[in-house]
Design a protein around this motif. Structure first.
Motif, PDB file in Angstrom:
ATOM      1  N   HIS A 127       0.813  -1.222   0.000  1.00 35.04           N
ATOM      2  CA  HIS A 127       0.000   0.000   0.000  1.00 35.04           C
ATOM      3  C   HIS A 127       0.854   1.284   0.000  1.00 35.04           C
ATOM      4  CE1 HIS A 127      -3.643   2.275   1.163  1.00 35.04           C
ATOM      5  NE2 HIS A 127      -2.861   2.928   1.989  1.00 35.04           N
TER       6      HIS A 127
ATOM      7  N   ASP B  55      -6.712   6.927   0.259  1.00 32.89           N
ATOM      8  CA  ASP B  55      -6.654   5.551  -0.249  1.00 32.89           C
ATOM      9  C   ASP B  55      -7.535   5.354  -1.487  1.00 32.89           C
ATOM     10  OD1 ASP B  55      -4.949   5.054   1.761  1.00 32.89           O
ATOM     11  OD2 ASP B  55      -6.356   3.936   2.998  1.00 32.89           O
TER      12      ASP B  55
ATOM     13  N   SER C  27       0.174   9.648   6.058  1.00 34.27           N
ATOM     14  CA  SER C  27      -1.164   9.043   5.972  1.00 34.27           C
ATOM     15  C   SER C  27      -1.675   8.810   7.384  1.00 34.27           C
ATOM     16  CB  SER C  27      -1.086   7.744   5.177  1.00 34.27           C
ATOM     17  OG  SER C  27      -0.345   6.792   5.898  1.00 34.27           O
TER      18      SER C  27
ATOM     19  N   HIS D 164       0.894   4.461  -2.553  1.00 34.22           N
ATOM     20  CA  HIS D 164       0.829   5.918  -2.333  1.00 34.22           C
ATOM     21  C   HIS D 164       1.898   6.638  -3.165  1.00 34.22           C
ATOM     22  CE1 HIS D 164      -2.416   6.677   0.408  1.00 34.22           C
ATOM     23  NE2 HIS D 164      -2.012   5.753   1.263  1.00 34.22           N
TER      24      HIS D 164
END
Ligand code: KG4
Ligand code: ZN
Length: 325
Positions: free
Chosen positions: A107, A293, A131, A111
């Motif tokens: 993940h 996200d 984040s 980003h």
């Protein structure tokens, strides 16, 4: 084409990305913010149940693309275990049903690649990821050459906004709510201590600031909240800027990027722009809609992984709540 699935936290999202042109052909995201808002944060079991409802609904809309899919990609790390499982289980089912390979995506790398949705990549870059779960600086030379050079010792930048909003009873996610409230507040009213300002470490810390804000909130009334929010946002950002300044003495940035949900913060963006001026460095930002996200960024990484034939076997692909980066 690649179908990509994101379910690491509280957003259910699926995208279709064209391999050759890197263009995003389809993207749909169903956010759970409203459902979690009453709790002031994400409730993992509720999030998992909502993913189980939302993901099949989005997948249904992707049916016209099924025949052209060459791979299915999914966020497998980091995130909430119970929500990652929802995406990975669906991805495995799609891989088996269509007889296509599966790609497990980090993940955080997603980003970084949110910068390159519909675009070619541009390396090397120094990236600040801010984040809900992470605050870290990474030197990115390529897909497989990513080095974390600084990270948070405790809470993250975004998470501290969520916690402060919760203390004030504002709801979730806290980032945009605090940003809005701070607009009319006095940034200098509360003299919170800048975390680690006397420390030579190039690391981040938000738990002390969070506790200082908690004390201020407890001692004040609602009329003061805007000044607390503004002072908090100012110090939270100043901490990032101070440590980046220190880091830039070691390594001058040529191209710098901010990614992650909290990179949408306008005060942070303006302060980073100021910081970069003397270095004449280029600033890369994701489009606002791809800061938080989404599955488009997962699809964009997956295209690179597909070209390098970085696939997982169905029984090997497992979720991992903690990232190796
Ligand atoms: O990247 P993201 O969508 O999810 C994670 O991977 O964690 O980031 C969500 C985080 C939340 O903590 C949210 O409060 C924060 O990003 N955020 C902001 C802003 N918009 C979202 N923080 C500060 N200012 C904002 N404008
Ligand atoms: Zn994220």
């Amino acid at each position: 084409m690649i179908l990509s699935i994101e379910s690491s936290c509280d957003d259910s999202a699926i995208a279709i990305t064209d391999i050759k042109t890197k263009k995003l052909l389809f993207h749909k995201k169903i956010s759970q913010e409203l459902e979690h808002s009453v709790y002031g944060g994400v409730v993992p079991e509720l999030a998992a149940r909502l993913h189980a409802e939302a993901l099949p609904k989005i997948l249904e809309q992707c049916e016209p693309y099924f025949k052209e899919l060459k791979a299915v990609a999914v966020t497998s790390t980091p995130g909430l275990a119970v929500t990652l499982v929802e995406g990975v289980t669906m991805a495995k089912a799609v891989a088996v049903a269509l007889g296509i390979p599966i790609i497990g995506v980090n993940h955080l790398v997603g980003h970084i690649y949110s910068l390159f949705i519909d675009k070619e990549t541009q390396f090397p870059i120094t990236v600040l990821l801010v984040s809900g779960g992470h605050t870290q600086v990474m030197e990115v030379k390529s897909l497989q050459d990513i080095e974390t050079v600084a990270k948070s010792m405790d809470d993250s930048f975004g998470e501290s906004f969520d916690k402060v909003a919760k203390m004030m009873g504002l709801g979730y996610p806290g980032g945009p709510l605090i940003q809005e409230l701070a607009k009319t507040g006095d940034r200098k009213k509360y003299n919170f201590t800048i975390p680690l300002s006397q420390s030579p470490l190039i690391s981040f810390s938000y738990s002390g600031l969070k506790n200082a804000v908690r004390l201020a909130v407890e001692k004040s009334n609602e009329d003061d909240y805007k000044d607390i929010a503004a002072s908090f946002e100012h110090i939270a950002t100043k901490h990032l800027i101070q440590k980046l300044k220190k880091y830039f003495k070691i390594k001058q940035p040529k191209t710098f990027a901010i990614v992650g949900g909290a990179s949408a913060n306008l005060y942070l963006r303006s302060q980073i722009e100021e910081l970069l001026k003397p270095f004449d460095a280029q600033l890369l930002l994701s489009e606002l809609k791809y800061c938080s996200d989404n599955a488009a960024m997962i699809g964009r990484v997956a295209v690179e992984m597909y070209e390098k034939e970085i696939f997982s076997s169905l029984d090997e692909l497992a979720i991992s709540p903690k990232s190796k980066l």
